[in-house]
Design an enzyme around this catalytic site. Structure first.
Site, PDB file in Angstrom:
ATOM      1  CG  ASN A   9      -9.093   4.501   2.302  1.00 19.89           C
ATOM      2  OD1 ASN A   9      -8.820   3.408   2.791  1.00 19.89           O
ATOM      3  ND2 ASN A   9      -8.184   5.440   2.070  1.00 19.89           N
ATOM      4  CE  LYS A  11      -8.087   7.514   5.020  1.00 22.20           C
ATOM      5  NZ  LYS A  11      -7.774   8.910   5.285  1.00 22.20           N
ATOM      6  CG  HIS A  92      -4.583   7.596   0.349  1.00 25.37           C
ATOM      7  ND1 HIS A  92      -4.093   8.194   1.489  1.00 25.37           N
ATOM      8  CD2 HIS A  92      -5.914   7.829   0.332  1.00 25.37           C
ATOM      9  CE1 HIS A  92      -5.106   8.754   2.141  1.00 25.37           C
ATOM     10  NE2 HIS A  92      -6.213   8.546   1.466  1.00 25.37           N
ATOM     11  CD  GLU A  94      -4.198   8.620   5.282  1.00 26.46           C
ATOM     12  OE1 GLU A  94      -4.571   7.442   5.194  1.00 26.46           O
ATOM     13  OE2 GLU A  94      -4.972   9.558   5.581  1.00 26.46           O
ATOM     14  CD  GLU A 162      -8.419  11.258  -1.089  1.00 26.71           C
ATOM     15  OE1 GLU A 162      -9.496  11.068  -0.517  1.00 26.71           O
ATOM     16  OE2 GLU A 162      -7.404  10.601  -0.855  1.00 26.71           O
ATOM     17  N   GLY A 168      -9.025  14.026   6.855  1.00 22.04           N
ATOM     18  CA  GLY A 168      -9.165  13.745   8.279  1.00 22.04           C
ATOM     19  C   GLY A 168      -9.113  14.978   9.166  1.00 22.04           C
ATOM     20  CB  SER A 207     -13.009  16.774   5.650  1.00 19.27           C
ATOM     21  OG  SER A 207     -11.818  16.604   6.409  1.00 19.27           O
TER      22      SER A 207
END
Ligand code: PGA
Length: 246
Positions: A9, A11, A92, A94, A162, A168, A207
């Site tokens: 991904n 992003k 997701h 985010e 996730e 991250g 990660s």
């Protein structure tokens, strides 16, 4: 037997020059024929990525839940499919955090993607506060319950666990913690869609690197990885494909 899937991904990263990274990724995917490899790129790069790497599964990172209409700035599933996307990521963390999306939104987007013939990676995962409060399992169960379409099966849908606090950050849950959530997610899917749940892959994301991928993917019920930062270069992404194929 579920095939392993390694999905990247990008992003909001990458430009035309970055597409050169796909050449080595495509070669690694061809060498590891037992592993499915996919990359979700920004909307603007889908068409070029699909042309450049026809043997990779190129995808989008989001779609609108409606098929068309007055939704300024949004993109439909049919539009990304026409550009060459084969799959889309929905729900997701985010999107949940930045855009306030809910599990119901993820459900509607998954359905829209399926109508357009796209595969779906449906994301779930708890926040750090939820884990600290001992609620991780219940949060993931509730997310799956609210976002998994009734007609889901492994031919078009993949679940991704996730934990938000692992995305991250360089931090990951223990292998036992990953195993516990994946097992609970599988059980929840079985309750909802019966035996079809056994064909649905569950990816771990947060990660993942070439250093931890092999151990994570050896965990029961982990059928691959959803990879952000380490998917941006072939140098970091290919070792994860190799770990999945080992
Ligand atoms: P990360 O992102 O690999 O950079 O932690 C994972 C994701 O958001 O899919």
């Amino acid at each position: 037997m579920r095939r392993k899937l390694v999905a990247g991904n990008w992003k909001m990263n990458g430009d035309r020059a970055s597409l050169a990274e796909l050449d080595l990724v495509e070669r690694a995917a061809a060498t590891h024929a037992g592993v499915d490899v996919a990359i979700a790129v920004p909307f603007t790069l889908i068409e070029r990525a699909a042309d450049r790497a026809p043997d990779l599964s190129i995808g989008a990172q989001d779609v609108h839940e409606n098929d068309r209409g007055a939704h300024t700035g949004c993109v439909s599933a049919a539009q990304v499919a026409e550009a060459g996307a084969r799959f889309v990521i929905v729900g997701h963390s985010e999107r949940r955090g930045d855009q306030g999306e809910t599990s119901h939104d993820a459900w509607a987007k998954a359905a829209a993607a399926h109508r357009a013939g796209l595969s779906v990676i449906l994301c779930c995962g708890e926040t750090e506060a939820e884990r600290d409060a001992g609620r991780a399992e219940r949060v993931v169960q509730a997310q799956v319950e609210k976002s998994l379409p009734d007609d889901a099966d492994g031919s078009w849908l993949t679940l991704a666990y996730e934990p938000r606090w692992a995305i991250g950050t360089g931090r990951t849950p223990t292998l036992d913690e990953i195993a516990a959530i994946h097992s609970i997610a599988r059980a929840k899917m079985r309750h909802m869609i019966g035996e079809k749940a056994d064909g649905v892959r569950i990816l771990y994301g947060g990660s993942v690197t070439g250093d931890n991928a092999a151990a994570i993917m050896a965990v029961p019920d982990v059928d691959g990885a959803l990879v952000g930062g380490a998917s941006l270069t072939a140098a970091k992404f290919v070792p994860i494909i190799e770990a999945a194929g080992a």
